[in-house]
Design an enzyme around this catalytic site. Sequence first.
Site, PDB file in Angstrom:
ATOM      1  N   ASN A   1      40.285  43.028  -0.831  1.00 23.64           N
ATOM      2  CA  ASN A   1      41.067  44.347  -1.246  1.00 23.64           C
ATOM      3  C   ASN A   1      40.404  44.596  -1.902  1.00 23.64           C
ATOM      4  O   ASN A   1      40.634  45.403  -2.624  1.00 23.64           O
ATOM      5  CB  ASN A   1      42.027  42.731  -2.555  1.00 23.64           C
ATOM      6  CG  ASN A   1      41.154  41.920  -3.718  1.00 23.64           C
ATOM      7  OD1 ASN A   1      40.187  41.759  -3.019  1.00 23.64           O
ATOM      8  ND2 ASN A   1      42.047  41.613  -4.830  1.00 23.64           N
TER       9      ASN A   1
ATOM     10  N   GLU B   1      35.220  32.773  -7.561  1.00 34.43           N
ATOM     11  CA  GLU B   1      36.844  34.050  -8.121  1.00 34.43           C
ATOM     12  C   GLU B   1      37.712  33.503  -7.028  1.00 34.43           C
ATOM     13  O   GLU B   1      38.120  34.464  -5.718  1.00 34.43           O
ATOM     14  CB  GLU B   1      35.888  34.914  -7.966  1.00 34.43           C
ATOM     15  CG  GLU B   1      35.248  35.671  -9.005  1.00 34.43           C
ATOM     16  CD  GLU B   1      36.155  35.451 -10.793  1.00 34.43           C
ATOM     17  OE1 GLU B   1      37.467  35.032 -10.431  1.00 34.43           O
ATOM     18  OE2 GLU B   1      34.924  35.414 -11.706  1.00 34.43           O
TER      19      GLU B   1
ATOM     20  N   CYS C   1      44.580  39.590  -7.531  1.00 35.08           N
ATOM     21  CA  CYS C   1      43.755  37.936  -7.598  1.00 35.08           C
ATOM     22  C   CYS C   1      44.983  37.874  -8.641  1.00 35.08           C
ATOM     23  O   CYS C   1      45.226  36.400  -8.769  1.00 35.08           O
ATOM     24  CB  CYS C   1      42.557  37.724  -7.407  1.00 35.08           C
ATOM     25  SG  CYS C   1      41.613  38.131  -8.500  1.00 35.08           S
TER      26      CYS C   1
ATOM     27  N   GLU D   1      32.253  36.145 -13.563  1.00 36.54           N
ATOM     28  CA  GLU D   1      31.427  37.190 -13.661  1.00 36.54           C
ATOM     29  C   GLU D   1      31.529  38.390 -14.644  1.00 36.54           C
ATOM     30  O   GLU D   1      32.604  37.910 -15.144  1.00 36.54           O
ATOM     31  CB  GLU D   1      32.553  37.932 -12.319  1.00 36.54           C
ATOM     32  CG  GLU D   1      32.247  37.396 -11.060  1.00 36.54           C
ATOM     33  CD  GLU D   1      32.525  37.501  -9.432  1.00 36.54           C
ATOM     34  OE1 GLU D   1      33.833  38.376  -9.421  1.00 36.54           O
ATOM     35  OE2 GLU D   1      31.672  38.041  -8.659  1.00 36.54           O
TER      36      GLU D   1
HETATM   37  P1  NDP Z   1      40.349  33.869   2.149  1.00 38.73           P
HETATM   38  O1  NDP Z   1      39.931  33.152   1.083  1.00 38.73           O
HETATM   39  O2  NDP Z   1      40.646  34.209   3.130  1.00 38.73           O
HETATM   40  O3  NDP Z   1      38.744  34.905   2.656  1.00 38.73           O
HETATM   41  C1  NDP Z   1      37.474  35.494   1.489  1.00 38.73           C
HETATM   42  C2  NDP Z   1      36.562  35.045   1.946  1.00 38.73           C
HETATM   43  O4  NDP Z   1      35.526  34.239   2.505  1.00 38.73           O
HETATM   44  C3  NDP Z   1      36.496  36.001   3.439  1.00 38.73           C
HETATM   45  O5  NDP Z   1      35.238  37.173   3.567  1.00 38.73           O
HETATM   46  C4  NDP Z   1      36.204  35.192   4.535  1.00 38.73           C
HETATM   47  O6  NDP Z   1      35.702  35.751   5.634  1.00 38.73           O
HETATM   48  C5  NDP Z   1      35.364  34.518   4.273  1.00 38.73           C
HETATM   49  N1  NDP Z   1      35.287  33.194   4.799  1.00 38.73           N
HETATM   50  C6  NDP Z   1      36.273  32.250   5.512  1.00 38.73           C
HETATM   51  N2  NDP Z   1      36.621  31.271   5.490  1.00 38.73           N
HETATM   52  C7  NDP Z   1      35.357  30.636   5.472  1.00 38.73           C
HETATM   53  C8  NDP Z   1      34.338  29.768   5.469  1.00 38.73           C
HETATM   54  N3  NDP Z   1      34.668  28.054   5.514  1.00 38.73           N
HETATM   55  N4  NDP Z   1      32.690  29.358   4.956  1.00 38.73           N
HETATM   56  C9  NDP Z   1      32.741  30.688   3.930  1.00 38.73           C
HETATM   57  N5  NDP Z   1      33.050  31.851   4.299  1.00 38.73           N
HETATM   58  C10 NDP Z   1      33.905  31.643   4.625  1.00 38.73           C
HETATM   59  O7  NDP Z   1      40.226  35.157   1.120  1.00 38.73           O
HETATM   60  P2  NDP Z   1      40.959  37.276   1.668  1.00 38.73           P
HETATM   61  O8  NDP Z   1      39.991  37.509   2.160  1.00 38.73           O
HETATM   62  O9  NDP Z   1      42.378  36.615   2.415  1.00 38.73           O
HETATM   63  O10 NDP Z   1      41.133  37.163   0.080  1.00 38.73           O
HETATM   64  C11 NDP Z   1      42.436  36.839  -0.703  1.00 38.73           C
HETATM   65  C12 NDP Z   1      42.237  36.168  -1.638  1.00 38.73           C
HETATM   66  O11 NDP Z   1      41.228  36.434  -2.822  1.00 38.73           O
HETATM   67  C13 NDP Z   1      43.545  35.706  -2.974  1.00 38.73           C
HETATM   68  O12 NDP Z   1      43.470  34.078  -2.875  1.00 38.73           O
HETATM   69  C14 NDP Z   1      43.215  35.857  -4.290  1.00 38.73           C
HETATM   70  O13 NDP Z   1      43.328  36.559  -5.188  1.00 38.73           O
HETATM   71  C15 NDP Z   1      41.811  36.251  -3.610  1.00 38.73           C
HETATM   72  N6  NDP Z   1      40.906  37.107  -4.754  1.00 38.73           N
HETATM   73  C16 NDP Z   1      40.844  36.359  -6.091  1.00 38.73           C
HETATM   74  C17 NDP Z   1      39.584  37.664  -6.895  1.00 38.73           C
HETATM   75  C18 NDP Z   1      38.946  37.123  -8.018  1.00 38.73           C
HETATM   76  O14 NDP Z   1      38.001  37.709  -8.624  1.00 38.73           O
HETATM   77  N7  NDP Z   1      39.201  35.743  -8.857  1.00 38.73           N
HETATM   78  C19 NDP Z   1      40.401  38.846  -6.715  1.00 38.73           C
HETATM   79  C20 NDP Z   1      40.329  39.060  -5.221  1.00 38.73           C
HETATM   80  C21 NDP Z   1      40.943  38.317  -4.274  1.00 38.73           C
HETATM   81  P3  NDP Z   1      36.953  36.428   7.327  1.00 38.73           P
HETATM   82  O15 NDP Z   1      37.804  37.625   5.925  1.00 38.73           O
HETATM   83  O16 NDP Z   1      36.453  37.103   7.681  1.00 38.73           O
HETATM   84  O17 NDP Z   1      37.880  35.397   7.281  1.00 38.73           O
END
Ligand code: NDP
Length: 485
Positions: A154, A251, A285, A459
Site C-alpha cells: 500500500n 507492523e 492498516c 517504527e
Molecule cells: P502480506 O502479509 O500478504 O505480505 C506482506 C509481505 O510479506 C509481502 O512482501 C509478502 O510477499 C511477504 N511474505 C508473504 N509470505 C511470507 C513469508 N512466509 N515469509 C516472509 N515474507 C512473506 O500483506 P499484504 O502485502 O497483502 O499487505 C496488506 C497487509 O499489510 C494488511 O494486513 C495491512 O494491515 C498490513 N499493513 C500493515 C501496516 C502497518 O504498519 N501496521 C501498514 C501497511 C499494511 P508477497 O507480496 O510476494 O506475497
Amino acid sequence: MTYATQPEASHFIDGQYVEDDSGAALPVIYPATGETIANLHAATPALVDRALAAAKRAQPAWAALTGTERGRILRRAADIMRERNRELSELETKDTGKPLQETLVADATSGADALEYFGGLAATLAGEHIQLGEDFIYTRREALGVTVGIGAWNYPTQIACWKAAPALACGNTMVFKPSETTPLSALKVAEILVEAGAPPGVFNVVQGYGEVGAGLVDDDRVAKVSLTGSVPTGRKVYASAASGMKAVTMELGGKSPLVIFDDASLEDAVSAAINANFYSTGQICSNGTRVFVQDGIREAFLDRLAERLKGVAMGDPLDEATNFGPMVSARQREIVEGFISQGVAEGARLVAGGGRPEGEGYWIEPTVFADVTDGMTIAREEIFGPVMSVFGFSTEEEALERANATIYGLSAGVFTRDLARAHRFVGRLQAGSCWINTYNLTPVEAPFGGMKMSGVGRENGQVAIEHWSQLKTVYVAMGEVEAPY
Ligand code: NDP
C-alpha cells in the site's frame, strides 16, 4: 513529461541494478487499467545469497562511520527524493493505482521525512556512563548487523524508507523485499541512496514472492527482521525469526475503532471518517473501519456522509483532480467484494457504494454499511479496502468495551469536545496509535505500531532507535581483582 516504468533491472544489489532472467516472472500491473507496465523477475536463491553477502560485507565499514557521516548521506537522499518527488509520485501511482493527488504529498515525501529525521538522529546515538565509586560502567549503542525489511503493497516507498532510514542511521545494512504487487519504488530508494553517497551493499533490494521473504528471514547472517504485512504472514515471519533468536518489528493489520460522541463537530467527524476509510482506497492498516456513532447523531452523520460522498472523483489516477483510485489488484478487489457480499448476507444495511464501476482496472465504489453489529464478519475482519461500517452506541462505557473487543490493537480515534472524556477514553483504548479529534496522521516524529495481534515494536520517533540497535555494557575496574583463593 512521462517517465519509464520498466526499471533497468529487477534487483539492486551491491550498489547496482542486477538482472537474473531465470527467476520467476513478476509482471507489474497498472491497477487503473490492468495494463502491464513492467516485467521483472523474482530473485533466485543465488541472488538472495548475493544480496545478503553484499550487505554483510558492507556493514562493518558503514557502522564505523560516525553518525554524522551516515546521517549526512541519509539527509542528502531525503533532498534528492524531494527534488524528484513528481517522478517518484507518478511511478508510485502507476505501481499502486493511488491517485497522484495523494502520492504527491504522502509517499516519497514521507519517505524523505524519515530519511531526514533519522539522518538527524544518527549523530545523537550514544550510550551512558554509570559511576560506581572508582569503577565505572559505560554502554555502547551498537548496530545489529545485517537486517531484512519486507514490505506490503500500500505504501511501497514509505515502507522502504520507514525501515531503511532508522536501520541505516544505526549502522546496519539492509536487504529489502518489496511486495511482489508493487516492486518498483524500492528500487528508486536504493538508487537514490547510492546517489547520495551510500556505499555499495548498504541497502539492497531483491524482488520476489513470499518464499523469497521466507528465505531472507531464515538466513543466519540476518540479525533483525522488520515486516509490514498481514497477521497471518506476521505469525510465520515471527516464528521463523524466533528460531534464529532474531530481533523483530511487526507492523501488522488492524480493525480500528473511530468513536464519535454526540458533542463532536459533525463536519470534522465526517471528514475524519472519510479519510479513515477511503484514503488510498481504504488500503491503510491503521484505518478506522469500525465507526461508532452515538445514537443521537447517527442519522445526521449518515446523511452528511452521503452528501460528502458526492465529492468522490474516480478517474485517471494521474489526473490531479482524481481523489479516489482503484484497488491495487484484481485479487484484492475480489477479497473486498467477498466481504461486501457477506455484509449484505449477514443483514448490514448498505447505504452507499458496494458496486463496480464500468471499465477496465480494479475499481470498486466507496462503500458504507449502517446498522452493523459486532458479530458480523465485516465488523471483525480486516477488509483492507474502501468499506466503512457504522455502528450505534449509547454510553461511553459501552463504546469503550466494544471498541476494544477485537484481536487487533493498531489504532483508534475519538471525537468529542469534552477533552477530559477524550483523554480518559484514549487512556483505556487498547491501541498503539490514538487520535483525538482527527484520524490517521502519522508524522515521522510519532512512534507507530500495534498492540495485541497488530504487532510488535515501534517504527518512527526516537524510540525506533531502540529497535534498530543493541546495547553493549562495559564494566571498567580501576582497582585490583579480589579472589577467594
Ligand atoms: P502480506 O502479509 O500478504 O505480505 C506482506 C509481505 O510479506 C509481502 O512482501 C509478502 O510477499 C511477504 N511474505 C508473504 N509470505 C511470507 C513469508 N512466509 N515469509 C516472509 N515474507 C512473506 O500483506 P499484504 O502485502 O497483502 O499487505 C496488506 C497487509 O499489510 C494488511 O494486513 C495491512 O494491515 C498490513 N499493513 C500493515 C501496516 C502497518 O504498519 N501496521 C501498514 C501497511 C499494511 P508477497 O507480496 O510476494 O506475497
